[in-house]
Design an enzyme around this catalytic site. Structure first.
Site, PDB file in Angstrom:
ATOM      1  N   GLY A 206     -16.415  19.074  45.160  1.00  0.00           N
ATOM      2  CA  GLY A 206     -16.461  19.152  44.053  1.00  0.00           C
ATOM      3  C   GLY A 206     -17.867  19.718  43.449  1.00  0.00           C
ATOM      4  O   GLY A 206     -18.448  19.663  42.319  1.00  0.00           O
TER       5      GLY A 206
ATOM      6  N   ASN B 143     -18.209  22.721  42.591  1.00  0.00           N
ATOM      7  CA  ASN B 143     -17.941  23.614  41.393  1.00  0.00           C
ATOM      8  C   ASN B 143     -17.621  22.852  40.110  1.00  0.00           C
ATOM      9  O   ASN B 143     -18.183  23.263  39.081  1.00  0.00           O
ATOM     10  CB  ASN B 143     -16.838  24.580  41.697  1.00  0.00           C
ATOM     11  CG  ASN B 143     -16.744  25.903  42.557  1.00  0.00           C
ATOM     12  OD1 ASN B 143     -17.664  26.731  41.903  1.00  0.00           O
ATOM     13  ND2 ASN B 143     -16.598  25.839  43.582  1.00  0.00           N
TER      14      ASN B 143
ATOM     15  N   ASN C 155      -7.975  29.233  38.585  1.00  0.00           N
ATOM     16  CA  ASN C 155      -8.462  28.715  39.896  1.00  0.00           C
ATOM     17  C   ASN C 155      -9.477  29.806  40.252  1.00  0.00           C
ATOM     18  O   ASN C 155      -9.942  30.760  39.747  1.00  0.00           O
ATOM     19  CB  ASN C 155      -7.289  29.004  40.772  1.00  0.00           C
ATOM     20  CG  ASN C 155      -7.534  28.640  42.358  1.00  0.00           C
ATOM     21  OD1 ASN C 155      -8.195  27.414  42.503  1.00  0.00           O
ATOM     22  ND2 ASN C 155      -7.114  29.424  43.154  1.00  0.00           N
TER      23      ASN C 155
ATOM     24  N   HIS D 174     -11.137  31.154  43.849  1.00  0.00           N
ATOM     25  CA  HIS D 174     -11.175  31.742  45.476  1.00  0.00           C
ATOM     26  C   HIS D 174     -12.443  32.231  46.066  1.00  0.00           C
ATOM     27  O   HIS D 174     -12.840  33.310  45.222  1.00  0.00           O
ATOM     28  CB  HIS D 174      -9.629  32.488  45.273  1.00  0.00           C
ATOM     29  CG  HIS D 174      -9.322  32.880  46.829  1.00  0.00           C
ATOM     30  ND1 HIS D 174      -8.813  31.909  47.454  1.00  0.00           N
ATOM     31  CD2 HIS D 174      -9.434  34.009  47.368  1.00  0.00           C
ATOM     32  CE1 HIS D 174      -8.473  32.437  48.810  1.00  0.00           C
ATOM     33  NE2 HIS D 174      -8.851  33.573  48.726  1.00  0.00           N
TER      34      HIS D 174
ATOM     35  N   SER E 265     -13.546  34.969  43.099  1.00  0.00           N
ATOM     36  CA  SER E 265     -12.822  35.462  41.957  1.00  0.00           C
ATOM     37  C   SER E 265     -12.507  34.325  41.346  1.00  0.00           C
ATOM     38  O   SER E 265     -11.960  33.221  41.710  1.00  0.00           O
ATOM     39  CB  SER E 265     -11.604  36.306  42.511  1.00  0.00           C
ATOM     40  OG  SER E 265     -11.883  37.346  43.581  1.00  0.00           O
TER      41      SER E 265
ATOM     42  N   ASP F 163      -2.996  32.866  44.624  1.00  0.00           N
ATOM     43  CA  ASP F 163      -4.142  33.599  44.580  1.00  0.00           C
ATOM     44  C   ASP F 163      -3.705  34.901  44.103  1.00  0.00           C
ATOM     45  O   ASP F 163      -4.410  36.025  44.368  1.00  0.00           O
ATOM     46  CB  ASP F 163      -4.922  33.922  45.984  1.00  0.00           C
ATOM     47  CG  ASP F 163      -5.438  32.311  46.375  1.00  0.00           C
ATOM     48  OD1 ASP F 163      -5.602  31.454  45.412  1.00  0.00           O
ATOM     49  OD2 ASP F 163      -5.402  32.468  47.712  1.00  0.00           O
TER      50      ASP F 163
ATOM     51  N   HIS G 216     -20.650  30.065  47.493  1.00  0.00           N
ATOM     52  CA  HIS G 216     -20.482  29.016  46.800  1.00  0.00           C
ATOM     53  C   HIS G 216     -21.732  28.917  45.688  1.00  0.00           C
ATOM     54  O   HIS G 216     -21.230  28.745  44.464  1.00  0.00           O
ATOM     55  CB  HIS G 216     -21.066  27.761  47.500  1.00  0.00           C
ATOM     56  CG  HIS G 216     -19.588  26.566  47.844  1.00  0.00           C
ATOM     57  ND1 HIS G 216     -19.080  26.489  48.993  1.00  0.00           N
ATOM     58  CD2 HIS G 216     -18.894  26.114  46.798  1.00  0.00           C
ATOM     59  CE1 HIS G 216     -18.031  25.683  48.985  1.00  0.00           C
ATOM     60  NE2 HIS G 216     -18.003  25.344  47.752  1.00  0.00           N
TER      61      HIS G 216
HETATM   62  C1  GRF Z   1     -14.478  26.570  46.734  1.00  0.00           C
HETATM   63  O1  GRF Z   1     -14.945  27.676  47.727  1.00  0.00           O
HETATM   64  C2  GRF Z   1     -13.270  27.705  45.851  1.00  0.00           C
HETATM   65  O2  GRF Z   1     -13.651  28.877  46.138  1.00  0.00           O
HETATM   66  C3  GRF Z   1     -12.291  26.965  46.675  1.00  0.00           C
HETATM   67  O3  GRF Z   1     -12.679  25.727  47.020  1.00  0.00           O
HETATM   68  C4  GRF Z   1     -13.848  25.585  47.289  1.00  0.00           C
HETATM   69  C5  GRF Z   1     -14.268  24.279  46.441  1.00  0.00           C
HETATM   70  O4  GRF Z   1     -15.635  23.924  46.694  1.00  0.00           O
HETATM   71  N1  GRF Z   1     -10.814  27.394  45.774  1.00  0.00           N
HETATM   72  P1  GRF Z   1     -16.179  22.670  45.922  1.00  0.00           P
HETATM   73  O5  GRF Z   1     -15.389  21.570  46.293  1.00  0.00           O
HETATM   74  O6  GRF Z   1     -16.078  23.062  44.577  1.00  0.00           O
HETATM   75  O7  GRF Z   1     -17.458  22.490  46.475  1.00  0.00           O
END
Ligand code: GRF
Length: 187
Positions: free
Chosen positions: A6, A8, A100, A102, A129, A138, A164
């Site tokens: 989590g 992001n 989403n 990616h 992206s 995707d 990240h």
């Molecule tokens: C990210 O790298 C995103 O691109 C992918 O899943 C990962 C999630 O990371 N879809 P986090 O849980 O937000 O640290």
């Protein structure tokens, strides 16, 4: 929507408490107790567990997701490391409002292990992206992208960490851009 650590999600929470004009009303996780849920708790954001193991089909899980979002008046649904494939039910319910992130410059390296795919391909630049979610994984329209260099000696862990960091800056921008687009469309 999140399944994992989590980071992001947390970047979005922090942005929403700064410049991002968005209110994060709830987090949905499919893995009870995952890092994302712990972060939600820490930041005082309500979380809902919809454990995919409790549902007979992907469609049943998506119906529960739709009900949860509708009951909260959600306008935009943000997948932030949601590790389940979603069905047309959810995609159609939030058409052009389901996004989403990616870890590659799409359309390169779609699907699982995008960072490993980039390393194996020997590219010198990869990235991340943000895109609209469509039935094909995707493959939806790209909202924004950020480039990340692959450095000599990189392994999956070091390259993932660099990607990240870019994701955390870029994903709030993607949400802002989408919000702007939706406001423009509403006139
Ligand atoms: C990210 O790298 C995103 O691109 C992918 O899943 C990962 C999630 O990371 N879809 P986090 O849980 O937000 O640290």
């Amino acid at each position: 929507m999140a399944s994992g650590q989590g980071s992001n999600f947390e970047a979005l929470v922090q942005a929403s408490r700064g410049d991002l004009e968005a209110e994060i009303c709830c987090l949905v996780v499919n893995n009870p107790g995952c890092g994302a849920q712990q972060k939600a708790e820490r930041h005082g954001i309500a979380s809902v567990v919809l454990n995919h193991r409790d549902y007979a089909s992907r469609e049943d899980l998506d119906r529960a997701l739709i009900e949860t979002f509708r009951s909260q008046g959600v306008e935009v649904v943000v997948m932030a490391g949601w590790m389940r494939i979603v069905t047309p039910l959810l995609i159609d319910a939030f058409q052009n409002r389901l996004i989403n992130i990616h870890p590659s410059i799409l359309p390169s390296f779609r699907g699982m292990d995008a960072v490993g795919q980039a390393l194996r391909a020997g590219v010198s630049i990869t990235g991340c992206s943000a895109h609209l979610v469509t039935e094909e994984v995707d493959a939806g329209a790209v909202i924004c992208q950020a480039a990340v260099p692959v450095l000599a000696g990189d392994d999956t862990a070091s390259l993932s960490a660099r990607i990240h960091a870019q994701e955390h800056t870029m994903y709030p921008w993607a949400v802002a851009l989408l919000g702007q687009q939706l406001r423009n469309a509403q006139g």
